[in-house]
Design an enzyme around this catalytic site. Structure first.
Site, PDB file in Angstrom:
ATOM      1  N   ASN A  11       1.985 -19.179   7.078  1.00  0.00           N
ATOM      2  CA  ASN A  11       3.269 -19.856   6.934  1.00  0.00           C
ATOM      3  C   ASN A  11       3.604 -20.462   8.293  1.00  0.00           C
ATOM      4  O   ASN A  11       3.939 -19.738   9.220  1.00  0.00           O
ATOM      5  CB  ASN A  11       4.326 -18.828   6.489  1.00  0.00           C
ATOM      6  CG  ASN A  11       5.731 -19.405   6.470  1.00  0.00           C
ATOM      7  OD1 ASN A  11       5.916 -20.614   6.625  1.00  0.00           O
ATOM      8  ND2 ASN A  11       6.719 -18.542   6.284  1.00  0.00           N
ATOM      9  N   TRP A  12       3.496 -21.775   8.386  1.00  0.00           N
ATOM     10  CA  TRP A  12       3.681 -22.437   9.685  1.00  0.00           C
ATOM     11  C   TRP A  12       5.153 -22.594  10.055  1.00  0.00           C
ATOM     12  O   TRP A  12       5.467 -23.061  11.156  1.00  0.00           O
ATOM     13  CB  TRP A  12       2.959 -23.792   9.690  1.00  0.00           C
ATOM     14  CG  TRP A  12       1.460 -23.682   9.583  1.00  0.00           C
ATOM     15  CD1 TRP A  12       0.725 -22.521   9.579  1.00  0.00           C
ATOM     16  CD2 TRP A  12       0.509 -24.750   9.465  1.00  0.00           C
ATOM     17  NE1 TRP A  12      -0.619 -22.807   9.459  1.00  0.00           N
ATOM     18  CE2 TRP A  12      -0.783 -24.171   9.394  1.00  0.00           C
ATOM     19  CE3 TRP A  12       0.616 -26.144   9.414  1.00  0.00           C
ATOM     20  CZ2 TRP A  12      -1.947 -24.925   9.268  1.00  0.00           C
ATOM     21  CZ3 TRP A  12      -0.544 -26.909   9.282  1.00  0.00           C
ATOM     22  CH2 TRP A  12      -1.806 -26.305   9.220  1.00  0.00           C
ATOM     23  N   LYS A  13       6.047 -22.250   9.148  1.00  0.00           N
ATOM     24  CA  LYS A  13       7.496 -22.325   9.407  1.00  0.00           C
ATOM     25  C   LYS A  13       7.861 -23.684  10.033  1.00  0.00           C
ATOM     26  O   LYS A  13       7.268 -24.696   9.671  1.00  0.00           O
ATOM     27  CB  LYS A  13       7.935 -21.134  10.269  1.00  0.00           C
ATOM     28  CG  LYS A  13       7.525 -19.789   9.643  1.00  0.00           C
ATOM     29  CD  LYS A  13       8.153 -18.586  10.303  1.00  0.00           C
ATOM     30  CE  LYS A  13       7.655 -17.311   9.623  1.00  0.00           C
ATOM     31  NZ  LYS A  13       8.250 -16.094  10.139  1.00  0.00           N
ATOM     32  N   HIS A  96      11.941 -16.644   0.938  1.00  0.00           N
ATOM     33  CA  HIS A  96      11.595 -16.059   2.246  1.00  0.00           C
ATOM     34  C   HIS A  96      12.867 -15.515   2.906  1.00  0.00           C
ATOM     35  O   HIS A  96      13.945 -16.110   2.773  1.00  0.00           O
ATOM     36  CB  HIS A  96      10.935 -17.122   3.129  1.00  0.00           C
ATOM     37  CG  HIS A  96      10.304 -16.547   4.355  1.00  0.00           C
ATOM     38  ND1 HIS A  96      11.044 -16.185   5.453  1.00  0.00           N
ATOM     39  CD2 HIS A  96       9.018 -16.237   4.635  1.00  0.00           C
ATOM     40  CE1 HIS A  96      10.224 -15.677   6.373  1.00  0.00           C
ATOM     41  NE2 HIS A  96       8.990 -15.696   5.895  1.00  0.00           N
ATOM     42  N   GLU A  98      13.938 -15.710   5.801  1.00  0.00           N
ATOM     43  CA  GLU A  98      14.616 -16.684   6.669  1.00  0.00           C
ATOM     44  C   GLU A  98      15.475 -17.643   5.840  1.00  0.00           C
ATOM     45  O   GLU A  98      16.516 -18.109   6.304  1.00  0.00           O
ATOM     46  CB  GLU A  98      13.575 -17.431   7.528  1.00  0.00           C
ATOM     47  CG  GLU A  98      13.011 -16.512   8.612  1.00  0.00           C
ATOM     48  CD  GLU A  98      11.596 -16.830   9.042  1.00  0.00           C
ATOM     49  OE1 GLU A  98      11.101 -17.931   8.760  1.00  0.00           O
ATOM     50  OE2 GLU A  98      10.969 -15.938   9.663  1.00  0.00           O
ATOM     51  N   GLU A 168       7.559  -8.532   2.756  1.00  0.00           N
ATOM     52  CA  GLU A 168       7.770  -8.827   4.172  1.00  0.00           C
ATOM     53  C   GLU A 168       8.999  -8.051   4.656  1.00  0.00           C
ATOM     54  O   GLU A 168      10.137  -8.535   4.519  1.00  0.00           O
ATOM     55  CB  GLU A 168       8.000 -10.324   4.374  1.00  0.00           C
ATOM     56  CG  GLU A 168       6.817 -11.180   3.959  1.00  0.00           C
ATOM     57  CD  GLU A 168       6.786 -12.506   4.711  1.00  0.00           C
ATOM     58  OE1 GLU A 168       5.754 -12.796   5.316  1.00  0.00           O
ATOM     59  OE2 GLU A 168       7.793 -13.238   4.708  1.00  0.00           O
ATOM     60  N   GLY A 174       8.242 -11.474  13.049  1.00  0.00           N
ATOM     61  CA  GLY A 174       8.432 -12.096  14.358  1.00  0.00           C
ATOM     62  C   GLY A 174       8.873 -11.125  15.439  1.00  0.00           C
ATOM     63  O   GLY A 174       9.308 -11.533  16.514  1.00  0.00           O
ATOM     64  N   SER A 214       4.363  -9.716  11.466  1.00  0.00           N
ATOM     65  CA  SER A 214       3.607  -9.464  12.699  1.00  0.00           C
ATOM     66  C   SER A 214       2.141  -9.109  12.456  1.00  0.00           C
ATOM     67  O   SER A 214       1.576  -8.251  13.144  1.00  0.00           O
ATOM     68  CB  SER A 214       4.297  -8.375  13.535  1.00  0.00           C
ATOM     69  OG  SER A 214       5.586  -8.817  13.937  1.00  0.00           O
ATOM     70  N   GLY A 235       2.814 -15.451   9.923  1.00  0.00           N
ATOM     71  CA  GLY A 235       3.628 -16.469  10.572  1.00  0.00           C
ATOM     72  C   GLY A 235       3.004 -16.880  11.894  1.00  0.00           C
ATOM     73  O   GLY A 235       2.068 -17.678  11.955  1.00  0.00           O
ATOM     74  N   GLY A 236       3.507 -16.296  12.982  1.00  0.00           N
ATOM     75  CA  GLY A 236       3.104 -16.696  14.337  1.00  0.00           C
ATOM     76  C   GLY A 236       1.604 -16.804  14.556  1.00  0.00           C
ATOM     77  O   GLY A 236       1.122 -17.793  15.129  1.00  0.00           O
TER      78      GLY A 236
HETATM   79  P1  13P Z   1       5.281 -13.295  11.666  1.00  0.00           P
HETATM   80  O1  13P Z   1       3.816 -13.112  11.293  1.00  0.00           O
HETATM   81  O2  13P Z   1       5.506 -14.264  12.738  1.00  0.00           O
HETATM   82  O3  13P Z   1       5.924 -11.949  11.877  1.00  0.00           O
HETATM   83  O4  13P Z   1       5.985 -13.920  10.355  1.00  0.00           O
HETATM   84  C1  13P Z   1       5.781 -13.340   9.116  1.00  0.00           C
HETATM   85  C2  13P Z   1       6.359 -14.223   8.075  1.00  0.00           C
HETATM   86  O5  13P Z   1       7.566 -14.355   7.976  1.00  0.00           O
HETATM   87  C3  13P Z   1       5.445 -14.951   7.189  1.00  0.00           C
HETATM   88  O6  13P Z   1       6.108 -15.572   6.136  1.00  0.00           O
END
Ligand code: 13P
Length: 251
Positions: A11-13, A96, A98, A168, A174, A214, A235-236
């Site tokens: 997920n590149w956000k 999600h 977020e 999640e 994050g 993470s 994510g990251g």
């Molecule tokens: P991180 O891997 O940066 O913790 O993010 C997880 C995430 O929200 C994937 O959708």
């Protein structure tokens, strides 16, 4: 136990321009050394079509990070399922944390988005997860249950087998704090049990439950080797080709 093919999703956000997205997509498809699992990337909307074009014919699939529940109309700023599908995506993230946190999304809107994804021929990846305080006060299961029940209210047993769920835990997103392998497995087992009760055992055994929060190359193998963990939503660590490939090749 049903054999569930692993899905490794990035997920590149809100990261990467079109050009940067294309560069990363190219590095991923060039570096992918296996075809025994599914790999997915979810770029930003402007990059969706070019990235899907770049990845056409490769093993890396494309998904959207969100979708609106109406197909078209006077909804300024929104993007619909048919548009996403026509751009070359086959998955869409829904609900999600977020989106819940910053854009006031709820179980009700998640249910509308799940329905829109099905209608458009997209596989919804429904994200659920508890806050730290909810976990610490023993409310994890209740939170997961209400998120699942609300978002899947309109889903039939026939549709449910094709769903993907992403667990999640919000406290692990994050933050560098990953759920332990056992914590992830336990939460996934609870979700699968709930799905078996809500739909049936066959559905529960066939659908994939991803872990997100993470995930890094160093902890991916432990998580992916858990019996109830069918993949990861990253994510990251999905923003860099070598770390995402490190996760893909971890097991
Ligand atoms: P991180 O891997 O940066 O913790 O993010 C997880 C995430 O929200 C994937 O959708």
């Amino acid at each position: 136990m049903a054999l569930r093919r692993k899905l490794i999703a990035g997920n590149w956000k809100l990261h990467k321009t079109v050009e940067e997205s294309l560069e990363l997509a190219g590095q991923l498809s060039a570096g992918l050394k296996r075809d025994d699992l599914d790999v997915l990337v979810c770029p930003t909307f402007p990059a969706l079509f070019p990235v899907a074009q770049r990845l056409k014919g490769t093993a890396v699939k494309v998904g959207a990070q969100n979708l609106f529940w109406e197909d078209q109309g006077a909804f300024t700023g929104e993007v619909s399922g048919p548009m996403i599908k026509a751009a070359g995506a086959i998955y869409a993230l829904v609900g999600h944390s977020e989106r819940r946190l910053h854009f006031a999304e709820s179980e009700k809107t998640a249910a509308l988005r799940v329905a829109a994804a099905w209608r458009s021929g997209l596989t919804p990846i429904l994200c659920v997860g508890e806050l730290l305080q909810e976990r610490e006060t023993g409310r994890m299961e209740g939170v997961l249950e209400s998120q699942l029940a609300g978002a899947l209210a309109g889903v039939s047993t026939a549709q449910a087998g094709g769903l993907v769920i992403a667990y999640e835990p919000v406290w692990a997103i994050g933050t560098g704090k990953t759920a332990s392998d056992a914590q992830a497995n336990e939460a996934h087992a609870y979700i699968r049990g709930w799905l078996s009760y809500r739909f049936d055992k066959h559905v529960a055994e066939s659908l994939k439950i991803l872990y997100g929060g993470s995930v890094k190359p160093a902890n991916a193998a432990g998580l992916l080797n858990q019996s109830e963990v069918d993949g990861v939503l990253v994510g990251g660590a999905s923003l860099d080709a070598s770390s995402f490939l490190g996760i893909i090749h971890a097991i």
